[in-house]
Design an enzyme around this catalytic site. Structure first.
Site, PDB file in Angstrom:
ATOM      1  N   CYS A 260       1.021  -1.308   0.333  1.00 23.66           N
ATOM      2  CA  CYS A 260       0.015  -0.162   0.013  1.00 23.66           C
ATOM      3  C   CYS A 260       0.734   1.575  -0.417  1.00 23.66           C
ATOM      4  CB  CYS A 260      -0.898  -0.290   1.000  1.00 23.66           C
ATOM      5  SG  CYS A 260      -0.232   0.109   2.792  1.00 23.66           S
ATOM      6  N   HIS A 309      -2.647   0.679   6.603  1.00 27.93           N
ATOM      7  CA  HIS A 309      -3.031   1.045   5.341  1.00 27.93           C
ATOM      8  C   HIS A 309      -3.620   2.609   5.017  1.00 27.93           C
ATOM      9  CE1 HIS A 309      -4.655  -0.418   1.640  1.00 27.93           C
ATOM     10  NE2 HIS A 309      -5.317   0.693   1.544  1.00 27.93           N
ATOM     11  N   HIS A 321      -5.952   1.655  -4.400  1.00 27.69           N
ATOM     12  CA  HIS A 321      -4.527   1.330  -3.735  1.00 27.69           C
ATOM     13  C   HIS A 321      -4.395   0.166  -3.825  1.00 27.69           C
ATOM     14  CE1 HIS A 321      -7.669  -1.110  -0.516  1.00 27.69           C
ATOM     15  NE2 HIS A 321      -7.905  -0.266  -1.978  1.00 27.69           N
TER      16      HIS A 321
END
Length: 347
Positions: A260, A309, A321
């Site tokens: 990520c 994240h 993402h």
């Protein structure tokens, strides 16, 4: 003539014990036969457990990446310190050699003073503390001795700093190993769960994931392709769009695979902006945006209380993402990330 003996009869107690044990064995066997077999977890239960493991693996991945980054920085700092110490030691040796030449010159002329011997001492501080002897030295000797003193102090400080960083590096490498092992263990456990599914169940989960991804993409670009914002955020978003479909790989930072924060740091690098590598560090980098309604395309968006994240805002409540192992870079609704939106950052 052979002797015939009557066989010994078992005692009443032994018969009772054997009978009871046999009865218990029969009862246990009957219960085992009649018991319902352990139920295999459903497809949705497996998916839920796997998602949780992937989330934990991603959190460990961010720690792993942070430790790796710290380790690399420490190695460079230690190399620099060790080079400085080596050069400093050479300079110190030259200064001492110069003092030795002065002493030899005085000896040859018969003018050497006992105080000059202190020049060659490994502890010039002792000499300098004897202020009464200073008037016995030439100004050149005093200046050289002061340089020796300063160089020794600097070297001692640099050696101490290098020793501390070497210990920090050893600790960081141990953390790196632990987090790497943790990630691998989580992924292996998730794979073991997935292996309990039938081929049809695996296909169904893949189809569900694909439908969700397509729906998020339609919501994001409904009415036409997303128009990136201007400036570096827009350039970073365009770069991320160009990597849609690239696989998630833990610890990867492009250009063909990403985790990520690897995606977000790579995307901004394409815009000429160097941001921190981990999501936790990225969350502290720019201007914080607390409301989703104030987000602009290309802003960084962070999820979960530990900020493990991150993605790039795509507008309309969607992000681009790199979600987790087994997926690819894609659009996704902020409502389906699995953790709460914490805040955004405008770089």
């Amino acid at each position: 003539m052979a002797s015939h003996r009557r066989a010994k009869q078992p005692s009443r107690t032994r018969v009772t014990v054997l009978t009871t044990a046999a009865a218990a064995a029969v009862a246990m066997s009957s219960q085992a036969a009649n018991a319902a077999p352990s139920e295999k977890p459903s497809k949705d239960e497996v998916q839920s457990k796997v998602d949780k493991l992937y989330e934990e693996a991603e959190a460990a991945t961010e720690k792993f990446v942070g430790a790796r980054e710290k380790s690399e920085k420490l190695e460079k700092q230690i190399d620099t310190l060790q080079d400085n110490v080596a050069r400093g030691q050479e300079e110190l040796n030259e200064l001492r050699d110069g003092l030795g030449l002065m002493a030899n010159s005085q000896y040859r002329t018969g003018a050497i003073d006992p105080s000059v011997q202190l020049f060659l001492s490994s502890d010039p501080d002792t000499y300098l503390d004897k202020a009464s002897a200073m008037d016995q030295l030439s100004s050149q000797q005093v200046e050289t001795l002061k340089k020796v003193q300063e160089k020794q102090r600097a070297l001692a400080q640099q050696r101490e700093e290098a020793t501390g960083k070497l210990q920090d590096l050893a600790d960081t490498r141990e953390t790196l190993k632990q987090k790497k092992d943790e990630v691998k263990a989580k992924l292996a456990k998730a794979q073991k769960l997935l292996n309990t599914l039938t081929a049809a169940e695996k296909a169904a989960l893949a189809a569900e994931d694909e439908r969700a991804s397509r729906a998020a993409e339609r919501d994001a670009i409904g009415g036409g392709p997303i128009k990136p914002g201007s400036g570096r955020a827009g350039s970073a978003f365009s770069a991320a769009q160009g990597r849609l479909g690239s696989p998630y790989v833990y610890g990867a930072s492009g250009p063909s695979s990403f985790d990520c924060s690897g995606l977000t740091s790579w995307a901004y690098a394409q815009a000429g902006v160097s941001i921190p590598r981990t999501s936790e560090a990225q969350a502290q980098y720019g201007t914080r945006i607390n409301s989703v309604s104030d987000l602009q395309v290309g802003d960084l968006v962070f999820f979960f209380s530990d900020l493990h994240h991150v993605g790039l805002y795509a507008g309309k409540g969607q992000i681009i993402h790199a979600p987790r192992t087994g997926t690819v870079v894609r659009y996704e609704s902020m409502n389906t990330i699995g953790g709460p939106f914490m805040w955004g950052v405008r770089v």
